[in-house]
Design an enzyme around this catalytic site. Structure first.
Site, PDB file in Angstrom:
ATOM      1  CG  ASP A  62      -1.989  -1.216   1.286  1.00  0.00           C
ATOM      2  OD1 ASP A  62      -2.617  -1.146   0.180  1.00  0.00           O
ATOM      3  OD2 ASP A  62      -2.186  -1.670   2.202  1.00  0.00           O
ATOM      4  NE  ARG A  70       1.181   0.142   4.454  1.00  0.00           N
ATOM      5  CZ  ARG A  70       0.176   0.037   5.419  1.00  0.00           C
ATOM      6  NH1 ARG A  70       0.333   1.006   6.054  1.00  0.00           N
ATOM      7  NH2 ARG A  70      -1.136  -0.477   5.214  1.00  0.00           N
ATOM      8  NE  ARG A 130      -6.237   4.974   2.815  1.00  0.00           N
ATOM      9  CZ  ARG A 130      -6.935   3.907   3.006  1.00  0.00           C
ATOM     10  NH1 ARG A 130      -7.496   3.462   4.090  1.00  0.00           N
ATOM     11  NH2 ARG A 130      -6.717   2.593   2.311  1.00  0.00           N
ATOM     12  CE  LYS A 160      -6.483   0.794  -1.288  1.00  0.00           C
ATOM     13  NZ  LYS A 160      -5.067   0.240  -0.725  1.00  0.00           N
ATOM     14  CG  HIS A 161     -11.618   0.021   0.526  1.00  0.00           C
ATOM     15  ND1 HIS A 161     -11.211   1.359   0.644  1.00  0.00           N
ATOM     16  CD2 HIS A 161     -10.324  -0.633   1.189  1.00  0.00           C
ATOM     17  CE1 HIS A 161     -10.119   1.277   1.169  1.00  0.00           C
ATOM     18  NE2 HIS A 161      -9.561   0.119   1.517  1.00  0.00           N
ATOM     19  CG  HIS A 173      -8.069  -0.730   9.487  1.00  0.00           C
ATOM     20  ND1 HIS A 173      -8.487   0.182   8.720  1.00  0.00           N
ATOM     21  CD2 HIS A 173      -6.844  -1.550   8.757  1.00  0.00           C
ATOM     22  CE1 HIS A 173      -7.780   0.336   7.425  1.00  0.00           C
ATOM     23  NE2 HIS A 173      -6.816  -0.962   7.349  1.00  0.00           N
ATOM     24  CG  ASP A 243      -9.056  -4.470   2.982  1.00  0.00           C
ATOM     25  OD1 ASP A 243      -8.112  -4.726   3.105  1.00  0.00           O
ATOM     26  OD2 ASP A 243      -9.843  -3.435   3.210  1.00  0.00           O
TER      27      ASP A 243
END
Length: 336
Positions: A62, A70, A130, A160-161, A173, A243
């Protein structure tokens, strides 16, 4: 390639990971920040994964930009999606950003950044900046430009999503969000439809969100959303990822093995289980030893000299442009 994507623990592979990667059900590896020390180490890690597997594997990360990036030191810092749509000449900048992000990863022998986010609005805790915009047509325009940049560099795009995570506040999450709205198909899903119709999406990732007006399962485990809507109504022909099934949003699907099975049964081509070695092994044992030829469409193309691409004047100019945007956005965000 098999239908399971999992993670590795550090900068180098351990003995157990080398063994797991040889299992025929494993088809991919996703990286996190803990897997990155510097560019030389990262390239060595990708090579060791490919050598251990002894067959093609998808390697993904990601690397959207903003808070979801990352790899940072040694990579160009990317602004969040919202920054592109809020900027003058934003469509051009989005294309430049997509190219830059993809080029820098492809040079590391990484096939995919799981991007872009196509969710609507900024209120959801899991999404925030995002998202490109709070308007479907705007998202389609800016995401389309970003994708065209990715494709120009040689990388496939993952939307996504699906069918849209932006209508809930809760973070999938941490819990299973429930979206009570009845206009998800006409409103949120319209972004995905536009980009599918424009033939810009190579892969899709559904949301761990329940839409009770349509189905009792989260989209990630719903035949209604993945088969009836995505495959049949929208005529999507690409890869469907789940996911991360270690997210709390997937808890309603049962044990880790049952989650993986449910997602495959619902229509996913590849399921993802990260940050839980025991859970990944449980999923590995529960899934059939089948191969998914469609996954090969997402492998980076062998025709380009990717490592040379990021030392060109083209890369330097684009990196400078995106750095300026990131710095301006960061300054603006601190004054809000």
């Amino acid at each position: 390639m098999g239908p399971l994507m999992l993670d590795v623990s550090g900068f180098e592979l351990d003995a157990e990971e080398r063994e797991i990667l040889q299992h025929p059900t494993v088809g991919g590896v996703i990286f996190f920040a803990r897997n990155y020390h510097d560019r030389a180490q990262l390239f060595a890690l990708t090579q060791s994964i490919r050598q251990a597997a002894k067959r093609p594997l998808l390697i993904a990360v990601d690397q959207e930009g903003g808070r979801v990036q990352r790899f940072r030191d040694g990579f160009t810092l990317l602004p969040p999606a919202k920054a592109f749509a809020a900027s003058e000449n934003g469509l051009h900048l989005a294309r430049e950003g997509g190219w830059l992000m993809a080029a820098e990863l492809l040079a590391m022998d990484i096939d995919l950044s799981l991007a872009p986010v196509l969710d609507i609005g900024f209120d959801c805790k899991a999404i925030g900046d995002r998202a490109f915009s709070d308007q479907p047509a705007e998202i389609a325009r800016y995401a389309g430009a970003f994708i065209k940049g990715m494709k120009a560099a040689g990388m496939a795009a993952t939307g996504k999503h699906f069918p849209g995570h932006g209508g809930v506040i809760a973070d999938s999450h941490l819990e299973t969000p429930i979206d009570e709205r009845s206009d998800v198909v006409d409103h949120d899903m319209s972004v995905f439809k536009t980009l599918i119709d424009e033939n810009l999406l190579d892969a899709m990732m559904p949301a761990h969100v329940i839409y009770p007006e349509f189905d009792s399962n989260p989209a990630s485990g719903s035949e209604y959303w993945l088969k009836d809507m995505l495959r049949n109504q929208l005529q999507f022909k690409g890869v469907i990822f789940s996911d991360d099934l270690n997210m709390k949003g997937a808890d309603v699907l049962g044990s880790y093995g049952k989650r993986a099975q449910a997602s495959l049964q619902a229509g996913c081509d590849m399921v993802m289980l990260c940050n839980n070695r025991a859970g990944a092994i449980e999923a590995l044992e529960a899934l059939p030893q089948t191969q998914v030829p469609l996954l090969e469409t997402l492998l980076k193309k062998p025709f380009a000299r990717y490592q040379e691409m990021i030392n060109t004047a083209e890369w330097k100019n684009r990196a400078q442009t995106i750095r300026k945007l990131q710095e301006a956005w960061s300054e603006k965000s601190h004054t809000m």
